[in-house]
Scaffold this active site. Structure first.
Site, PDB file in Angstrom:
ATOM      1  N   CYS A  56       0.867  -1.178   0.000  1.00 17.71           N
ATOM      2  CA  CYS A  56       0.000   0.000   0.000  1.00 17.71           C
ATOM      3  C   CYS A  56       0.906   1.231   0.000  1.00 17.71           C
ATOM      4  CB  CYS A  56      -0.901  -0.005   1.233  1.00 17.71           C
ATOM      5  SG  CYS A  56      -1.852   1.525   1.440  1.00 17.71           S
ATOM      6  N   CYS A 112       0.573   3.151   3.617  1.00 21.24           N
ATOM      7  CA  CYS A 112       1.105   2.653   4.893  1.00 21.24           C
ATOM      8  C   CYS A 112       2.104   1.512   4.743  1.00 21.24           C
ATOM      9  CB  CYS A 112      -0.035   2.227   5.805  1.00 21.24           C
ATOM     10  SG  CYS A 112      -0.890   0.709   5.270  1.00 21.24           S
ATOM     11  N   CYS A 146      -7.049  -0.863   1.547  1.00 19.28           N
ATOM     12  CA  CYS A 146      -6.050  -1.400   2.466  1.00 19.28           C
ATOM     13  C   CYS A 146      -6.701  -1.585   3.831  1.00 19.28           C
ATOM     14  CB  CYS A 146      -4.873  -0.425   2.555  1.00 19.28           C
ATOM     15  SG  CYS A 146      -3.670  -0.841   3.829  1.00 19.28           S
ATOM     16  N   CYS A 178      -4.870   1.086   6.554  1.00 18.50           N
ATOM     17  CA  CYS A 178      -5.066   2.539   6.536  1.00 18.50           C
ATOM     18  C   CYS A 178      -6.345   2.974   5.827  1.00 18.50           C
ATOM     19  CB  CYS A 178      -3.859   3.235   5.914  1.00 18.50           C
ATOM     20  SG  CYS A 178      -3.696   3.030   4.124  1.00 18.50           S
ATOM     21  N   CYS A 222      -8.468  -5.315  -9.704  1.00 19.44           N
ATOM     22  CA  CYS A 222      -8.058  -4.273 -10.640  1.00 19.44           C
ATOM     23  C   CYS A 222      -7.616  -3.081  -9.786  1.00 19.44           C
ATOM     24  CB  CYS A 222      -9.241  -3.923 -11.536  1.00 19.44           C
ATOM     25  SG  CYS A 222      -8.828  -2.844 -12.885  1.00 19.44           S
TER      26      CYS A 222
END
Length: 169
Positions: A83, A86, A132, A135, A155
Site C-alpha cells: 500500500c 502505509c 487497504c 489505513c 483491478c
C-alpha cells in the site's frame, strides 16, 4: 408558462437531481471512511504531506488513474506490491497477470486480512471496492471475471501501490 420557460425549468430540475445524486455518491464514501477505524489513521493534512497529489486523489478520494498510463500495469518484475499509504504488503507479483484492462491485475491478495471491501455505487451499479485493511486507502475494485484458481480480478491503481523488488539470493 412558455415552452422556453418549461425547458429551462426542466433542465434546472434535471441538473439539480444529477448534482444531488453525484454528491451522495461522492459524500457517501467519504462519510463511510471517516466513520471507519483503521490501525493507521492520519489527518487530511498528514496524508497530503506524505502522498503526491495524484496518490492522495486515488488513496483518500477514491479516484481512478488512467488505464495503460500507469507505472505497474505492464510490469513483469518479481516482488511485492505494498500500500502506498502505509506500506502494508497487499499483492505478490506471483498472482499478477495481464487482464488487458490497463491496470495492474491480481487474482489474489497476499492474505485475506490485507484488504477490506465495501460496496461502491458511484456508477449507479454495485461494484466491490478494495481498500487497504490497515489505513483504508482505496486500491481499486475486485471483479468475478479473473483467472483460476480464484476467478477474481483485483483491478488496482498503480498510484495506490509501492513496488518492492524481490531480492535475489
Amino acid at each position: 408558462m412558455s415552452r422556453m420557460q418549461r425547458r429551462s425549468l426542466l433542465r434546472a430540475g434535471t441538473l439539480s437531481i444529477v448534482g444531488i445524486l453525484a454528491g451522495l455518491t461522492r459524500g457517501g464514501s467519504a462519510i463511510a471512511r471517516e466513520s471507519e477505524t483503521f490501525s493507521v489513521m492520519k489527518t487530511e493534512e498528514e496524508w497530503r504531506r506524505i502522498l503526491s497529489p495524484e496518490q492522495y486523489a486515488v488513496l483518500r478520494e477514491e479516484a481512478t488513474e488512467p488505464p495503460f498510463k500507469n507505472a505497474y500495469h505492464n510490469s513483469k518484475k518479481a516482488g511485492t506490491y505494498l500500500c502506498a499509504g502505509c506500506e502494508l504488503p497487499l499483492f505478490s507479483s506471483k498472482t499478477k497477470y495481464d487482464s488487458g484492462t490497463g491496470w495492474p491485475s491480481f487474482w489474489e491478495p497476499i492474505s485475506e486480512t490485507a484488504i477490506g471491501t465495501k460496496t461502491d455505487w458511484k456508477l449507479f451499479v454495485p461494484r466491490t471496492e478494495v481498500h487497504c485493511a490497515r489505513c483504508g486507502g482505496h486500491q481499486g475494485h475486485v471483479f468475478p471475471d479473473g483467472p483460476e484458481p480464484t476467478g477474481l480480478r483485483y483491478c488496482i491503481n498503480s498510484l495506490a501501490l509501492k513496488f518492492v523488488p524481490q531480492v535475489s539470493a
